[in-house]
Design a protein around this motif. Structure first.
Motif, short mmCIF file in Angstrom:
data_model
loop_
_atom_site.label_atom_id
_atom_site.label_comp_id
_atom_site.label_asym_id
_atom_site.label_seq_id
_atom_site.Cartn_x
_atom_site.Cartn_y
_atom_site.Cartn_z
N GLY A 255 1.28 13.11 2.58
CA GLY A 255 0.58 11.85 2.33
C GLY A 255 1.23 10.67 3.02
O GLY A 255 0.55 9.84 3.62
N VAL A 256 2.57 10.59 2.95
CA VAL A 256 3.27 9.48 3.59
C VAL A 256 3.24 9.63 5.11
O VAL A 256 3.11 8.63 5.83
N MET A 257 3.32 10.85 5.61
CA MET A 257 3.24 11.06 7.05
C MET A 257 1.86 10.67 7.58
O MET A 257 1.73 10.11 8.68
N ALA B 76 10.89 6.60 4.66
CA ALA B 76 10.78 7.27 3.36
C ALA B 76 10.80 8.78 3.52
O ALA B 76 11.46 9.49 2.75
N VAL B 77 10.08 9.28 4.51
CA VAL B 77 10.04 10.73 4.72
C VAL B 77 11.40 11.24 5.21
O VAL B 77 11.87 12.29 4.78
N GLY B 78 12.03 10.49 6.11
CA GLY B 78 13.35 10.89 6.58
C GLY B 78 14.35 10.98 5.45
O GLY B 78 15.17 11.91 5.40
N GLU C 222 0.83 -1.20 0.00
CA GLU C 222 0.00 0.00 0.00
C GLU C 222 0.87 1.26 0.00
O GLU C 222 0.55 2.26 -0.64
N LEU C 223 1.98 1.21 0.71
CA LEU C 223 2.83 2.38 0.85
C LEU C 223 3.73 2.62 -0.36
O LEU C 223 4.07 3.77 -0.65
#
Length: 376
Positions: A129-131, A148-150, A110-111
């Motif tokens: 969106g990812v957060m 991914a955000v990091g 999903e991610l």
């Protein structure tokens, strides 16, 4: 200077491939490949056994020959044993780790699309969106999203946000019985990169010093000596950098461009300019498609060594860039070489035509401009 900023430039280029190695962007079958992949696949040798012609469109009335670089892989002879092997019985720890990997893969289905979009375009909306996904999930799924955000923050040089988000990934990945989850080696590696790029050297050193002990099976273990050497060079400690690299000269990592460049920087810092120039030239010519080659070129140019390299070698370097589709870099090389006073007029004309061809490939020329260029 080219030396002091090297670790930042290399890290930015390499970190995209780091995230490509995570559970977010790989199918299950790809995970095993990552752990055994050859990081020197981009390296090209000095043996050019095949050539091909790259032609400017017919309205340019010109063409030039560019050597394509063929990488030679030495096959290894393996003796097949017909002896029955004993089955390997997984330990409880290995079974638990395997189950967590599987759960992370399920979450990543999903991610993954969101993470891929974030990697390609780290916009505020993509990060949000990812957060949001991370906040709606726990455990491995949340950890993967934070990772991914990091990474996106790190590429954007928002180092404080990167460190904070990667810490969230580490916490989400942990359990009461396993404080370092399946993604912990990734979060620590990226956190060390964030500290290194933001000049927080003590914090980076703390992570790197303990990294191999904590994550002996991590895919990043072979590259830790290079990071440590770059850290010591940034701190002005040439001897410690050389000691770290000397211990790994016989390891496979010693044949990689980043190791050779780190060694060149350490030698330069130690005042061994002849050895350093030789290594910078080796990186520039031996790994033409690598980010490290660009860094080495900048150093060679600043020390006036670039002008002393044989024109045929520099031409092969430019042709390798062209053959790989690195047209902007190839154009710079062709024009730089054409400006040399010792280059014959006919070769100079070929080089300038090759540079124009690069401009055409990059769509920097209109048809009218191309038609106006003389044949020679």
């Amino acid at each position: 200077s080219p030396i002091s900023s090297t670790h930042r430039r290399i890290s930015i280029g390499a970190l995209t491939s780091v995230v490509a190695c995570t559970l977010l962007l790989l199918p299950i079958s790809g995970w095993a490949k990552v752990h055994g992949q050859d990081e020197t696949s981009s390296r090209t040798t000095q043996h050019h056994t095949a050539t091909k012609h790259h032609h400017v469109p017919s309205n340019a009335h010109a063409s030039h020959r560019a050597s394509s670089v063929t990488t030679h892989h030495h096959s290894r002879t393996r003796t097949v044993s017909h002896r029955r092997r004993r089955p390997h019985h997984l330990t409880a720890r290995e079974i638990a780790r395997s189950r967590r990997y599987r759960r992370a893969f399920v979450a990543s289905s999903e991610l993954r699309p969101m993470a891929q979009q974030l990697a390609q375009n780290p916009s505020p909306a993509a990060i949000a969106g990812v957060m949001s996904f991370a906040h709606r999930h726990t455990g491995d799924a949340a950890a993967a999203a934070y990772l991914a955000v990091g990474h996106a923050y790190l590429l954007d040089r928002q180092f404080a946000d990167a460190v904070s988000t990667l810490h969230n990934a580490h916490v989400a990945d942990a359990t009461p019985t396993s404080p370092n989850g399946p993604l912990a080696d990734y979060t620590d590696y990226l956190t060390a990169q964030a500290y290194l790029q933001s000049n927080q050297y003590p914090q980076a050193e703390k992570i790197l010093t303990d990294y191999v002990r904590k994550y002996p099976d991590s895919i990043f273990v072979p590259g830790i000596p290079v990071l440590q050497a770059n850290l010591y060079v940034a701190e002005g400690n040439a001897q410690s950098a050389l000691q770290i690299l000397d211990r790994h000269r016989s390891d496979p990592i010693a044949g990689h461009a980043d190791f050779q460049l780190a060694l060149a920087k350490a030698e330069f810092l130690a005042g061994k300019t002849d050895e350093a120039d030789h290594l910078f030239e080796h990186v520039y010519l031996g790994y033409p498609l690598s980010i490290e080659a660009g860094v080495a070129r900048a150093q060679l140019a600043s020390s006036s060594v670039l002008d002393t390299i044989a024109a045929t070698d520099r031409r092969r370097h430019a042709d390798a860039l062209y053959g790989a589709g690195h047209y902007a870099d190839a154009a710079v090389e062709y024009r730089s070489l054409a400006d040399e006073s010792n280059v014959p007029a006919d070769v100079q004309s070929e080089l300038l035509v090759a540079a124009v061809e690069c401009d055409w490939k990059l769509k920097h020329l209109t048809k009218r401009e191309l038609d106006a260029i003389p044949d020679t």
